[in-house]
Enzyme design. Structure first.
Site, short mmCIF file in Angstrom:
data_model
loop_
_atom_site.label_atom_id
_atom_site.label_comp_id
_atom_site.label_asym_id
_atom_site.label_seq_id
_atom_site.Cartn_x
_atom_site.Cartn_y
_atom_site.Cartn_z
N SER A 143 26.37 28.56 48.86
CA SER A 143 26.83 27.96 50.34
C SER A 143 25.69 27.23 51.14
O SER A 143 26.06 26.77 52.07
CB SER A 143 27.31 28.90 51.09
N HIS B 4 29.19 22.68 45.04
CA HIS B 4 29.87 23.67 46.04
C HIS B 4 31.41 23.24 46.46
O HIS B 4 31.72 22.42 46.83
CB HIS B 4 29.08 23.44 47.60
N GLU C 297 31.24 19.71 47.66
CA GLU C 297 29.84 19.07 47.95
C GLU C 297 29.14 19.09 46.78
O GLU C 297 28.77 19.93 46.42
CB GLU C 297 29.41 20.01 49.16
N ASN D 38 29.01 24.18 55.92
CA ASN D 38 28.94 25.31 56.53
C ASN D 38 27.70 25.17 57.47
O ASN D 38 27.63 26.01 58.31
CB ASN D 38 27.98 26.29 55.36
C1 LIG Z 1 31.93 29.31 52.93
C2 LIG Z 1 31.73 28.33 52.02
O1 LIG Z 1 30.89 28.01 51.63
C3 LIG Z 1 32.63 27.18 52.28
C4 LIG Z 1 33.95 27.48 52.33
O2 LIG Z 1 34.84 27.75 51.41
S1 LIG Z 1 34.54 27.73 54.01
C5 LIG Z 1 36.37 27.87 53.78
C6 LIG Z 1 37.17 26.70 53.72
N1 LIG Z 1 38.33 27.15 53.68
C7 LIG Z 1 39.12 26.90 54.56
O3 LIG Z 1 38.72 26.59 55.90
C8 LIG Z 1 40.75 27.62 54.40
C9 LIG Z 1 41.36 27.40 55.71
N2 LIG Z 1 42.79 28.00 55.55
C10 LIG Z 1 43.76 27.23 54.93
O4 LIG Z 1 43.55 26.12 54.59
C11 LIG Z 1 45.05 28.02 54.64
O5 LIG Z 1 45.17 28.99 55.60
C12 LIG Z 1 45.26 28.48 53.15
C13 LIG Z 1 45.43 27.29 51.95
C14 LIG Z 1 44.18 29.28 52.79
C15 LIG Z 1 46.61 29.69 52.95
O6 LIG Z 1 47.46 28.48 53.76
P1 LIG Z 1 48.76 29.13 54.27
O7 LIG Z 1 49.67 28.03 54.50
O8 LIG Z 1 48.63 30.14 55.19
O9 LIG Z 1 49.47 30.01 53.00
P2 LIG Z 1 50.23 29.85 51.76
O10 LIG Z 1 51.49 29.05 52.30
O11 LIG Z 1 50.17 31.02 51.05
O12 LIG Z 1 49.32 28.63 51.28
C16 LIG Z 1 49.36 27.25 51.30
C17 LIG Z 1 49.44 26.91 49.84
O13 LIG Z 1 48.06 27.04 49.17
C18 LIG Z 1 48.39 27.88 47.71
N3 LIG Z 1 47.59 28.79 47.89
C19 LIG Z 1 47.04 29.61 48.49
N4 LIG Z 1 45.99 30.40 48.17
C20 LIG Z 1 45.89 29.95 46.70
C21 LIG Z 1 45.05 30.22 45.68
N5 LIG Z 1 44.15 31.47 45.94
N6 LIG Z 1 45.33 29.79 44.51
C22 LIG Z 1 46.31 28.84 44.46
N7 LIG Z 1 47.21 28.53 45.33
C23 LIG Z 1 46.95 28.89 46.69
C24 LIG Z 1 49.81 28.28 48.02
O14 LIG Z 1 50.51 28.58 46.87
C25 LIG Z 1 50.46 27.10 48.96
O15 LIG Z 1 51.05 26.05 48.11
P3 LIG Z 1 51.93 24.98 48.75
O16 LIG Z 1 51.15 24.28 49.69
O17 LIG Z 1 52.18 24.14 47.29
O18 LIG Z 1 53.28 25.76 49.11
N1 LIG Z 2 33.45 33.15 49.83
C1 LIG Z 2 33.35 31.59 50.08
O1 LIG Z 2 34.22 31.46 50.73
C2 LIG Z 2 32.51 30.95 49.38
C3 LIG Z 2 31.48 31.27 48.77
N2 LIG Z 2 30.38 30.35 48.14
C4 LIG Z 2 29.48 30.69 47.37
O2 LIG Z 2 29.87 31.29 45.83
C5 LIG Z 2 29.19 32.25 45.65
C6 LIG Z 2 30.11 33.48 45.41
O3 LIG Z 2 30.54 33.96 46.35
P1 LIG Z 2 32.00 34.87 46.43
O4 LIG Z 2 32.70 34.52 45.13
O5 LIG Z 2 32.72 34.77 47.81
O6 LIG Z 2 31.36 36.29 46.34
P2 LIG Z 2 32.14 37.56 45.59
O7 LIG Z 2 31.44 38.73 46.44
O8 LIG Z 2 33.48 37.40 45.84
O9 LIG Z 2 31.52 37.44 44.32
C7 LIG Z 2 30.50 37.51 43.74
C8 LIG Z 2 30.39 38.09 42.42
O10 LIG Z 2 29.11 37.77 41.56
C9 LIG Z 2 29.02 39.00 41.08
N3 LIG Z 2 27.47 39.16 40.65
C10 LIG Z 2 26.52 39.65 41.43
N4 LIG Z 2 25.20 39.74 40.71
C11 LIG Z 2 25.43 39.15 39.61
C12 LIG Z 2 24.65 38.89 38.43
N5 LIG Z 2 23.40 39.46 38.26
N6 LIG Z 2 25.44 38.29 37.33
C13 LIG Z 2 26.71 37.99 37.28
N7 LIG Z 2 27.48 38.40 38.42
C14 LIG Z 2 26.83 38.79 39.18
C15 LIG Z 2 29.29 40.22 41.80
O11 LIG Z 2 29.31 41.17 40.98
P3 LIG Z 2 29.46 42.65 41.94
O12 LIG Z 2 30.73 42.63 43.02
O13 LIG Z 2 29.45 43.73 40.95
O14 LIG Z 2 28.11 42.74 42.65
C16 LIG Z 2 30.66 39.64 42.11
O15 LIG Z 2 31.59 39.92 41.48
C17 LIG Z 2 28.04 32.54 46.65
O16 LIG Z 2 26.92 32.01 46.76
C18 LIG Z 2 28.82 32.09 48.10
O17 LIG Z 2 27.93 31.75 49.21
C19 LIG Z 2 30.97 28.98 48.18
C20 LIG Z 2 31.88 28.65 48.61
C21 LIG Z 2 32.88 29.10 49.54
#
Ligand SMILES: CC(=O)CC(=O)SCCNC(=O)CCNC(=O)[C@H](O)C(C)(C)COP(=O)(O)OP(=O)(O)OC[C@H]1O[C@@H](n2cnc3c(N)ncnc32)[C@H](O)[C@@H]1OP(=O)(O)O
Ligand SMILES: NC(=O)C1=CN([C@@H]2O[C@H](COP(=O)(O)OP(=O)(O)OC[C@H]3O[C@@H](n4cnc5c(N)ncnc54)[C@H](OP(=O)(O)O)[C@@H]3O)[C@@H](O)[C@H]2O)C=CC1
Length: 291
Positions: free
Chosen positions: A119, A140, A152, A190
């Site tokens: 991330s 990403h 990304e 992010n």
């Molecule tokens: C941290 C990082 O590195 C980067 C990141 O990822 S940052 C996070 C980016 N993501 C966001 O910002 C998510 C923001 N939230 C959302 O877009 C929405 O709240 C959400 C999609 C998560 C849920 O939406 P919602 O309307 O509240 O719930 P819900 O009605 O259950 O789901 C919407 C749709 O997604 C589907 N869905 C939700 N989660 C799902 C999953 N895990 N797998 C498959 N489908 C899923 C649902 O089936 C539904 O489908 P339809 O549109 O076809 O009906």
């Molecule tokens: N969460 C998010 O919304 C997003 C996350 N990411 C990135 O994706 C990556 C994973 O995030 P996320 O899935 O949320 O994290 P989780 O904590 O859900 O999952 C991480 C997984 O990696 C496993 N793990 C740790 N060490 C090892 C290893 N040495 N070999 C194999 N598996 C290992 C962990 O096992 P255990 O639990 O046993 O430690 C766990 O099952 C991170 O780099 C995160 O920044 C990117 C986009 C969105």
């Protein structure tokens, strides 16, 4: 380059989602984790998420069954010798990722592309810890992977064009949209999103509002699909904190300092949905704010 088999390392929420979309798109998928419990939970959650798609008629039952059969799980990195491309999606910790590369590289085919779903961490620095910086890049995905359209793509300084084009071609095959980001801490999404979440935690910490009012402020007042604290709980508070620390260190700017309340929650093991408690408590039918 013809990519048929995709390896995914880390079977948490992101690894599961990535395995899900590649399997549905017809790729053979090798899913790895250190923990068999995580692998079992990943297969169960992929099945459940594909069921949602079947219910919505987005995927047929036959396609779901065929996709699930294309995913094999393993704890052994030696099984990645068959992979044409590997996506590392383990915990957001540079040392963990580098250790994974060290154990993986002796087994990788020469032609294999190695990518990371990090991330925030420098792609160039991660690439330098591998034997193939030219065939290494950031891939990403966004959470939840089956739903979010964006991927990304981040080149490290040494990434070659064939690697970039191969990854771009995969994003197209998944029906998603690629966005190219430069290799800066947190890339694009992010860099913007996680400081917003951190600011929401400051608002909670300083008593500007309750968790519920901060979240409804942003859903009803700014049309975000979910509130920043709800989103933090979905991403994982450990991941949010790790990203803030990379931004803080990488930009050397105090505006990215992680909120002490976020630090405290992570220290308490309150990691959000994945641990059952974060800014909300998930033990009942409905999430209940914890502050
Ligand atoms: C941290 C990082 O590195 C980067 C990141 O990822 S940052 C996070 C980016 N993501 C966001 O910002 C998510 C923001 N939230 C959302 O877009 C929405 O709240 C959400 C999609 C998560 C849920 O939406 P919602 O309307 O509240 O719930 P819900 O009605 O259950 O789901 C919407 C749709 O997604 C589907 N869905 C939700 N989660 C799902 C999953 N895990 N797998 C498959 N489908 C899923 C649902 O089936 C539904 O489908 P339809 O549109 O076809 O009906
Ligand atoms: N969460 C998010 O919304 C997003 C996350 N990411 C990135 O994706 C990556 C994973 O995030 P996320 O899935 O949320 O994290 P989780 O904590 O859900 O999952 C991480 C997984 O990696 C496993 N793990 C740790 N060490 C090892 C290893 N040495 N070999 C194999 N598996 C290992 C962990 O096992 P255990 O639990 O046993 O430690 C766990 O099952 C991170 O780099 C995160 O920044 C990117 C986009 C969105």
């Amino acid at each position: 380059m013809d990519i048929k088999t995709v390896g995914v390392i880390g079977a948490g929420q992101m690894g599961s989602g990535i395995a899900h979309v590649f399997a549905l798109a017809g790729f053979e998928v090798i899913l790895n984790d250190i923990d068999t419990g995580s692998l079992d939970r990943a297969i169960a959650s992929i099945g459940k998420n594909m069921d949602r798609q079947v219910k919505k008629d987005a995927v047929s039952e036959a396609d779901k069954d065929a996709a699930l059969k294309r995913i094999v799980t393993t704890q052994n990195t030696a099984d990645f010798s068959k992979a044409d491309l590997v996506i590392e999606a383990a915990t957001e910790d540079e040392a963990v990722k580098c250790k994974i590369f060290e154990s993986l590289i002796p087994h990788l085919a020469d032609h294999a592309i190695l990518t990371t779903n990090t991330s925030s961490i420098s792609i160039t620095r991660l690439a330098a810890a591998t034997d193939r910086p030219e065939r290494f890049m950031g891939f990403h995905f966004m959470n939840p992977v089956p739903v979010m359209k964006l991927v990304e793509l981040i080149r490290g300084i040494a990434t070659d064009d064939a690697t970039f084009q191969a990854c771009k071609g995969l994003v197209d095959k998944l029906g998603k949209t690629a966005s190219v980001a430069e290799d800066f801490p947190g890339f694009i999404v992010n860099r913007i999103l996680i400081p917003m979440i951190n600011e929401a935690v400051y608002a909670l910490h300083e008593g500007v509002g309750t968790a519920a009012s901060i979240d409804s402020g942003m859903t009803l007042g700014a049309a975000h699909p979910m509130g920043p604290l709800q989103l933090a709980d979905m991403i994982g508070l450990d991941t949010c904190l790790a990203i803030m620390r990379v931004l803080h260190e990488g930009m050397a700017d105090s505006k990215y300092r992680p909120c002490p309340l976020l630090v405290k929650y992570v220290e308490a093991g309150w990691l959000g949905r994945k641990s059952g408690r974060g800014f909300y408590d998930y033990s009942g039918d409905q999430p209940v704010p914890t502050r």
